[in-house]
Scaffold this active site. Structure first.
Site, PDB file in Angstrom:
ATOM      1  N   PHE A 194       0.104  11.073   8.090  1.00 48.98           N
ATOM      2  CA  PHE A 194      -0.421   9.729   8.318  1.00 48.98           C
ATOM      3  C   PHE A 194      -1.781   9.619   7.641  1.00 48.98           C
ATOM      4  O   PHE A 194      -2.701  10.377   7.938  1.00 48.98           O
ATOM      5  CB  PHE A 194      -0.523   9.416   9.814  1.00 48.98           C
ATOM      6  CG  PHE A 194      -0.806   7.958  10.040  1.00 48.98           C
ATOM      7  CD1 PHE A 194       0.226   7.036   9.976  1.00 48.98           C
ATOM      8  CD2 PHE A 194      -2.096   7.506  10.254  1.00 48.98           C
ATOM      9  CE1 PHE A 194      -0.023   5.679  10.130  1.00 48.98           C
ATOM     10  CE2 PHE A 194      -2.354   6.151  10.413  1.00 48.98           C
ATOM     11  CZ  PHE A 194      -1.320   5.234  10.352  1.00 48.98           C
TER      12      PHE A 194
ATOM     13  N   ASP B 175       0.823  -1.205   0.000  1.00 48.73           N
ATOM     14  CA  ASP B 175       0.000   0.000   0.000  1.00 48.73           C
ATOM     15  C   ASP B 175       0.860   1.258   0.000  1.00 48.73           C
ATOM     16  O   ASP B 175       0.614   2.188  -0.748  1.00 48.73           O
ATOM     17  CB  ASP B 175      -0.988  -0.004   1.192  1.00 48.73           C
ATOM     18  CG  ASP B 175      -0.326  -0.272   2.539  1.00 48.73           C
ATOM     19  OD1 ASP B 175       0.909  -0.472   2.591  1.00 48.73           O
ATOM     20  OD2 ASP B 175      -1.038  -0.288   3.556  1.00 48.73           O
TER      21      ASP B 175
ATOM     22  N   ASP C 296       7.149   3.748   3.070  1.00 56.73           N
ATOM     23  CA  ASP C 296       7.356   4.774   4.094  1.00 56.73           C
ATOM     24  C   ASP C 296       8.850   4.794   4.442  1.00 56.73           C
ATOM     25  O   ASP C 296       9.647   5.314   3.668  1.00 56.73           O
ATOM     26  CB  ASP C 296       6.444   4.418   5.279  1.00 56.73           C
ATOM     27  CG  ASP C 296       6.358   5.483   6.334  1.00 56.73           C
ATOM     28  OD1 ASP C 296       6.332   6.668   5.981  1.00 56.73           O
ATOM     29  OD2 ASP C 296       6.316   5.142   7.531  1.00 56.73           O
TER      30      ASP C 296
END
Ligand code: IMP
Ligand code: MG
Length: 193
Positions: free
Chosen positions: A159, A107, A110
């Site tokens: 976030f 997904d 990071d």
């Protein structure tokens, strides 16, 4: 009569970063990019669950190549918004990927720790090729030197939840991707109901 689909922004979101329509259009375009590389050939998708489920399911349906699917689960953040320590493989592959063309899907990229861990695991199994594809890329947060071969969207260091991405296992079912309100980024604010 079926209930009407809600169109208002979820009350726990501070902003919508990517709408359902934007995601849909970009997923289609990424499928074309994959097609340009893989042609008509078969490849094996390794999807990082749970976060990549929506992206994987939608992307696969835009591709008409023969595809095999396997999933891998890597330890996640739990109820925090910052990754701590090193990710661990909790549930590993069942398909044989030796001499296969492999596409790892996640997904979001990071710090890069998860994708580099999974890439190493896959590489050790001697696939014919290995490529990586992520829906979102938060370049600013990178700690490990790794880039994905296919990227849906570059996003700022915020976030985000929705379209498979969670906070404390919530919000995966939102059709859009949005920034969670700071006051909701606290697991203690959740009841068990
Ligand atoms: P990395 O190992 O730091 O690159 O983190 C990758 C994993 O952290 C992803 O597979 C996501 O599950 C999770 N993650 C990173 N950023 C976010 C975010 O903004 N929202 C939700 N999950 C995130
Ligand atoms: Mg994940």
């Amino acid at each position: 009569m079926p209930a009407a689909k809600k169109t208002a922004m979820h009350p726990d979101l501070a902003e919508v970063l990517l709408t359902e329509a934007q995601i849909k259009a970009r997923v289609r375009a990424v499928a074309q990019e994959l097609k340009a590389v893989y042609g008509e050939g078969e490849f094996t998708i390794i999807s990082l669950i749970n976060g990549a489920v929506m992206f994987t399911a939608d992307l696969m349906r835009e591709i008409d190549n023969p595809i095999r699917l396997d999933c891998i689960r890597v330890s996640s953040y739990g109820s925090k918004t910052k990754s701590i320590g090193s990710p661990q493989v909790i549930y590993s592959l069942t398909l044989d990927i030796k001499d296969r063309h492999v596409l790892v899907i996640d997904d979001i990229l990071d710090t890069g720790k998860t994708l580099s861990l999974v890439s190493k695991l896959v590489r050790d199994l001697k696939p014919a090729s290995l490529r990586t594809c992520v829906l979102l890329d938060k370049k600013e947060r990178r700690e490990v030197k790794i880039e994905a071969d296919f990227v849906g969207f570059d996003i700022p260091n915020k976030f985000v939840v929705g379209y498979g991405l969670d906070f404390a296992e919530r919000y995966r079912n939102l059709p859009c991707i949005g920034v969670l309100k700071p006051e909701r980024q606290n697991a203690a604010s959740w009841s068990a109901s």
